[in-house]
Write a protein that holds these residues in place. Structure first.
Motif, PDB file in Angstrom:
ATOM      1  N   MET A   1      17.828  19.558  10.844  1.00 54.59           N
ATOM      2  CA  MET A   1      17.028  20.048   9.519  1.00 54.59           C
ATOM      3  C   MET A   1      17.537  19.318   8.391  1.00 54.59           C
ATOM      4  SD  MET A   1      14.856  21.584   8.330  1.00 54.59           S
ATOM      5  CE  MET A   1      14.071  22.822   9.477  1.00 54.59           C
ATOM      6  N   CYS A   2      18.850  19.302   8.197  1.00 48.95           N
ATOM      7  CA  CYS A   2      19.654  18.837   6.848  1.00 48.95           C
ATOM      8  C   CYS A   2      19.341  17.332   6.869  1.00 48.95           C
ATOM      9  CB  CYS A   2      21.069  19.085   6.890  1.00 48.95           C
ATOM     10  SG  CYS A   2      22.004  18.649   5.561  1.00 48.95           S
ATOM     11  N   ASN A   3      19.304  16.752   8.080  1.00 47.87           N
ATOM     12  CA  ASN A   3      19.143  15.215   8.131  1.00 47.87           C
ATOM     13  C   ASN A   3      17.657  14.821   7.851  1.00 47.87           C
ATOM     14  OD1 ASN A   3      21.844  14.550   8.837  1.00 47.87           O
ATOM     15  ND2 ASN A   3      21.206  14.730  10.879  1.00 47.87           N
ATOM     16  N   LYS A   4      16.592  15.866   8.275  1.00 48.94           N
ATOM     17  CA  LYS A   4      15.608  15.438   7.864  1.00 48.94           C
ATOM     18  C   LYS A   4      15.068  15.563   6.611  1.00 48.94           C
ATOM     19  CE  LYS A   4      13.536  16.902  12.452  1.00 48.94           C
ATOM     20  NZ  LYS A   4      12.873  17.815  13.229  1.00 48.94           N
ATOM     21  N   LEU A   5      15.719  16.764   5.856  1.00 46.52           N
ATOM     22  CA  LEU A   5      15.584  16.970   4.355  1.00 46.52           C
ATOM     23  C   LEU A   5      16.049  15.810   3.825  1.00 46.52           C
ATOM     24  CD1 LEU A   5      14.637  18.765   1.971  1.00 46.52           C
ATOM     25  CD2 LEU A   5      16.963  19.786   2.363  1.00 46.52           C
ATOM     26  N   LEU A   6      17.276  15.165   4.111  1.00 43.29           N
ATOM     27  CA  LEU A   6      17.729  14.161   3.423  1.00 43.29           C
ATOM     28  C   LEU A   6      16.868  12.757   3.425  1.00 43.29           C
ATOM     29  CD1 LEU A   6      20.467  12.704   2.064  1.00 43.29           C
ATOM     30  CD2 LEU A   6      21.152  12.164   4.216  1.00 43.29           C
ATOM     31  N   LYS A   7      16.364  12.486   4.506  1.00 38.96           N
ATOM     32  CA  LYS A   7      15.416  11.641   4.737  1.00 38.96           C
ATOM     33  C   LYS A   7      14.362  11.863   3.676  1.00 38.96           C
ATOM     34  CE  LYS A   7      16.703  10.201   9.294  1.00 38.96           C
ATOM     35  NZ  LYS A   7      16.449  10.026  10.674  1.00 38.96           N
ATOM     36  N   LYS A   8      13.784  12.911   3.730  1.00 37.00           N
ATOM     37  CA  LYS A   8      12.463  13.299   2.965  1.00 37.00           C
ATOM     38  C   LYS A   8      12.801  13.447   1.331  1.00 37.00           C
ATOM     39  CE  LYS A   8       9.638  17.277   1.775  1.00 37.00           C
ATOM     40  NZ  LYS A   8       8.533  16.501   1.165  1.00 37.00           N
ATOM     41  N   ILE A   9      14.049  13.430   1.031  1.00 36.41           N
ATOM     42  CA  ILE A   9      14.421  13.536  -0.186  1.00 36.41           C
ATOM     43  C   ILE A   9      14.463  12.014  -0.774  1.00 36.41           C
ATOM     44  CG2 ILE A   9      16.289  13.785  -1.970  1.00 36.41           C
ATOM     45  CD1 ILE A   9      17.069  16.314  -0.578  1.00 36.41           C
ATOM     46  N   ILE A  10      15.066  11.256   0.281  1.00 32.88           N
ATOM     47  CA  ILE A  10      15.232   9.672  -0.167  1.00 32.88           C
ATOM     48  C   ILE A  10      13.792   9.092  -0.340  1.00 32.88           C
ATOM     49  CG2 ILE A  10      15.864   7.533   0.704  1.00 32.88           C
ATOM     50  CD1 ILE A  10      18.239   9.148   1.861  1.00 32.88           C
ATOM     51  N   ASN A  11      13.036   9.324   0.694  1.00 32.47           N
ATOM     52  CA  ASN A  11      11.602   9.064   0.460  1.00 32.47           C
ATOM     53  C   ASN A  11      10.741   9.185  -0.382  1.00 32.47           C
ATOM     54  OD1 ASN A  11      11.866   7.559   3.076  1.00 32.47           O
ATOM     55  ND2 ASN A  11      11.085   9.303   4.235  1.00 32.47           N
ATOM     56  N   ASP A  12      11.040  10.649  -1.013  1.00 30.03           N
ATOM     57  CA  ASP A  12      10.149  11.104  -2.285  1.00 30.03           C
ATOM     58  C   ASP A  12      10.912  10.429  -3.469  1.00 30.03           C
ATOM     59  OD1 ASP A  12       9.004  12.888  -0.579  1.00 30.03           O
ATOM     60  OD2 ASP A  12      10.112  14.738  -1.321  1.00 30.03           O
ATOM     61  N   GLU A  13      12.376  10.314  -3.362  1.00 32.18           N
ATOM     62  CA  GLU A  13      12.895   9.579  -4.753  1.00 32.18           C
ATOM     63  C   GLU A  13      12.343   8.086  -4.880  1.00 32.18           C
ATOM     64  OE1 GLU A  13      14.140  11.283  -6.662  1.00 32.18           O
ATOM     65  OE2 GLU A  13      15.207  12.830  -5.462  1.00 32.18           O
ATOM     66  N   LYS A  14      12.081   7.330  -3.866  1.00 29.94           N
ATOM     67  CA  LYS A  14      11.592   5.980  -3.520  1.00 29.94           C
ATOM     68  C   LYS A  14      10.124   6.144  -4.237  1.00 29.94           C
ATOM     69  CE  LYS A  14      10.312   2.011  -0.708  1.00 29.94           C
ATOM     70  NZ  LYS A  14      10.368   1.749   0.751  1.00 29.94           N
ATOM     71  N   SER A  15       9.283   7.000  -3.870  1.00 24.99           N
ATOM     72  CA  SER A  15       8.082   7.039  -4.489  1.00 24.99           C
ATOM     73  C   SER A  15       8.007   7.351  -5.937  1.00 24.99           C
ATOM     74  CB  SER A  15       6.951   7.806  -3.471  1.00 24.99           C
ATOM     75  OG  SER A  15       7.110   7.295  -2.245  1.00 24.99           O
ATOM     76  N   GLY A  16       8.896   8.429  -6.113  1.00 27.75           N
ATOM     77  CA  GLY A  16       9.029   9.187  -7.445  1.00 27.75           C
ATOM     78  C   GLY A  16       9.490   8.055  -8.285  1.00 27.75           C
ATOM     79  N   GLY A  17      10.436   7.268  -7.975  1.00 26.53           N
ATOM     80  CA  GLY A  17      10.844   5.979  -8.925  1.00 26.53           C
ATOM     81  C   GLY A  17       9.587   5.217  -9.330  1.00 26.53           C
ATOM     82  N   ILE A  18       8.878   4.777  -8.450  1.00 22.38           N
ATOM     83  CA  ILE A  18       7.453   3.786  -8.744  1.00 22.38           C
ATOM     84  C   ILE A  18       6.737   4.785  -9.812  1.00 22.38           C
ATOM     85  CG2 ILE A  18       5.631   2.745  -7.833  1.00 22.38           C
ATOM     86  CD1 ILE A  18       7.172   2.604  -5.292  1.00 22.38           C
ATOM     87  N   VAL A  19       6.353   5.873  -9.651  1.00 22.51           N
ATOM     88  CA  VAL A  19       5.706   6.852 -10.258  1.00 22.51           C
ATOM     89  C   VAL A  19       6.305   6.816 -11.759  1.00 22.51           C
ATOM     90  CG1 VAL A  19       4.736   9.132 -10.931  1.00 22.51           C
ATOM     91  CG2 VAL A  19       4.914   7.976  -8.465  1.00 22.51           C
ATOM     92  N   LEU A  20       7.535   7.091 -11.790  1.00 22.81           N
ATOM     93  CA  LEU A  20       8.286   7.182 -13.264  1.00 22.81           C
ATOM     94  C   LEU A  20       8.134   5.793 -13.858  1.00 22.81           C
ATOM     95  CD1 LEU A  20      11.607   8.948 -12.736  1.00 22.81           C
ATOM     96  CD2 LEU A  20       9.679   9.488 -14.169  1.00 22.81           C
ATOM     97  N   ILE A  21       8.302   4.665 -13.144  1.00 25.25           N
ATOM     98  CA  ILE A  21       8.117   3.446 -13.701  1.00 25.25           C
ATOM     99  C   ILE A  21       6.643   3.061 -13.998  1.00 25.25           C
ATOM    100  CG2 ILE A  21       8.179   0.967 -13.275  1.00 25.25           C
ATOM    101  CD1 ILE A  21      10.325   1.262 -11.364  1.00 25.25           C
ATOM    102  N   PHE A  22       5.661   3.598 -13.548  1.00 25.96           N
ATOM    103  CA  PHE A  22       4.524   3.579 -14.076  1.00 25.96           C
ATOM    104  C   PHE A  22       3.975   4.390 -15.187  1.00 25.96           C
ATOM    105  CE2 PHE A  22       0.092   5.279 -13.762  1.00 25.96           C
ATOM    106  CZ  PHE A  22      -0.689   4.115 -13.818  1.00 25.96           C
ATOM    107  N   CYS A  23       4.471   5.557 -15.217  1.00 24.33           N
ATOM    108  CA  CYS A  23       4.306   6.410 -16.299  1.00 24.33           C
ATOM    109  C   CYS A  23       4.849   6.127 -17.643  1.00 24.33           C
ATOM    110  CB  CYS A  23       4.830   7.835 -16.054  1.00 24.33           C
ATOM    111  SG  CYS A  23       3.845   8.829 -14.535  1.00 24.33           S
ATOM    112  N   THR A  24       6.237   5.609 -17.347  1.00 21.48           N
ATOM    113  CA  THR A  24       6.955   4.782 -18.577  1.00 21.48           C
ATOM    114  C   THR A  24       6.293   3.899 -19.354  1.00 21.48           C
ATOM    115  OG1 THR A  24       9.134   5.573 -17.756  1.00 21.48           O
ATOM    116  CG2 THR A  24       8.965   3.862 -19.534  1.00 21.48           C
ATOM    117  N   ILE A  25       5.633   2.848 -18.320  1.00 18.30           N
ATOM    118  CA  ILE A  25       4.728   1.694 -18.695  1.00 18.30           C
ATOM    119  C   ILE A  25       3.561   2.046 -19.701  1.00 18.30           C
ATOM    120  CG2 ILE A  25       3.489  -0.416 -18.140  1.00 18.30           C
ATOM    121  CD1 ILE A  25       5.664  -0.746 -15.779  1.00 18.30           C
ATOM    122  N   VAL A  26       2.853   3.183 -18.776  1.00 13.53           N
ATOM    123  CA  VAL A  26       1.680   3.813 -19.442  1.00 13.53           C
ATOM    124  C   VAL A  26       1.786   4.187 -21.049  1.00 13.53           C
ATOM    125  CG1 VAL A  26      -0.084   5.322 -19.448  1.00 13.53           C
ATOM    126  CG2 VAL A  26       0.501   4.038 -17.436  1.00 13.53           C
TER     127      VAL A  26
END
Length: 379
Positions: free
Chosen positions: A1-26
């Motif tokens: 469960m802990c490993n699955k959560l870690l992978k989910k967090i990392i995947n979320d952060e990857k997409s979240g970083g893209i969204v943050l960049i987009f919002c900053t540019i906008v």
């Protein structure tokens, strides 16, 4: 469960970083267009006596701090910090990555009105740092991802402590006492093994209100709430702390942080913007994030490893650690947040934001390039 959560967090952060960049540019585009005045006015709209920007920076960000606190608690109970020998390296790296950047900042700003911004280069933006790291794909050892996450969490905790200690203005002891009294009551609930989340959320909301009135930054209440929500030592998804942290990742990553970026990166860039980088505040932030971070992180790790208190993560070499140190220079969210607390002069705030964005971009590029080369060689 802990490993699955870690992978989910990392995947979320990857997409979240893209969204943050987009919002900053906008946000930057709108702030430098004909819609600038209306855009800035929107964030100053009053809602229940507070501006929309204040609700975001003091309210929504308290939820972000709650998640950071819960992540730290998880690391202490079942993660990297649950084994002292494993915890020493990321904790030492985080401390080095806070102290050395502050030294670089003060080198240019000591004795000046801008020295109050010493906390700006201290913290690492988890979303952006993990986002850049994830671009390197499967070549990145899991141990390196865990190390960076643990380092960033401690980094943010250090920034939170700096906010609580150095950026408290006009302290109102009565309201602070009430807030701390509510915190004490929630501790009692925790000790009595009350696992229902309702009393913690209600108490947390009231604590936030009185913390806001006290002069201590209201976001600190998010960290205090994280401390009292029961962990119960379980990892099966039924621990209250685990449940809340799991539920918060998506809204924090894809709503709260992007909204924060939209509200706080609306900076007008003048034609002579490049001259801003010669100012002491700019030199302090640039040197702190681009030099202080990698030097502090790598040097602290070197001392700890040579002293045989700990060892490098599995599959990681010293070149990789320098790359991670460079990624630590991505300040963004917390750096901008501390800027808003450190200064009242709007020109200094705007200058700091421009330099933070530039430094974070350069740190991300340099960190990616370093890891791209060194991870390829280490295969």
């Amino acid at each position: 469960m802990c490993n699955k959560l870690l992978k989910k967090i990392i995947n979320d952060e990857k997409s979240g970083g893209i969204v943050l960049i987009f919002c900053t540019i906008v946000s930057l585009i709108i702030a430098n267009s004909a819609f600038r005045e209306g855009y800035l006015h929107f964030w100053n709209i009053s809602l229940a006596g507070l501006s929309l920007e204040l609700w975001i920076n003091d309210g929504l960000m308290a939820i972000f701090f709650l998640m950071i606190g819960l992540e730290l608690k998880r690391e202490v109970f079942i993660g990297e910090f649950s084994r002292p020998r494993n915890a020493i390296l990321p904790v030492a790296a985080a401390l080095g990555g806070m102290v050395v950047p502050v030294a670089f900042f003060l080198l240019f700003n000591l004795g000046l009105p801008t020295q109050s911004g010493l906390g700006i280069p201290m913290a690492t933006d988890i979303a952006f740092a993990l986002g850049v790291l994830s671009l390197l794909g499967k070549r990145v050892p899991v141990s390196l991802k865990v190390f960076l996450m643990a380092l960033a969490v401690v980094d943010d905790l250090g920034a939170i402590l700096v906010i609580a200690i150095f950026y408290t203005k006009d302290l109102m002891l009565l309201y602070l006492s009430i807030a701390l009294g509510i915190f004490a009551f929630l501790i009692v609930l925790n000790r009595l093994k009350v696992y229902s989340l309702i009393p913690y959320f209600i108490g947390g909301a009231i604590m936030w209100y009185f913390m806001l009135l006290s002069g201590v930054h209201a976001t600190i209440s998010g960290v205090l709430l994280a401390m009292v929500i029961p962990f119960a030592g379980r990892t099966d998804g039924r621990s209250p702390s685990f449940v809340v942290m799991h539920k918060l990742h998506l809204p924090v990553t894809f709503i709260i942080l992007p909204v924060f970026a939209l509200a706080n990166t609306a900076v007008t860039i003048s034609s002579d913007w490049h001259t801003l980088f010669a100012e002491p505040i700019s030199l302090g932030i640039l040197s702190g994030l681009l030099l202080g971070k990698p030097i502090g992180i790598a040097l602290a790790c070197l001392i700890v490893v040579l002293a045989k208190f700990s060892k490098l993560p599995v599959g990681v070499n010293w070149y990789n650690m320098v790359g991670v140190g460079l990624l630590g220079g991505i300040g963004f969210t917390m750096s901008i947040f501390i800027t808003l607390l450190a200064f009242d002069d709007q020109q200094v705030i705007d200058t700091s934001k421009i330099v933070i964005l530039t430094s974070s971009l350069l740190a991300g590029i340099l960190g990616y390039a370093c890891l791209h080369l060194t991870l390829k060689k280490s295969k």
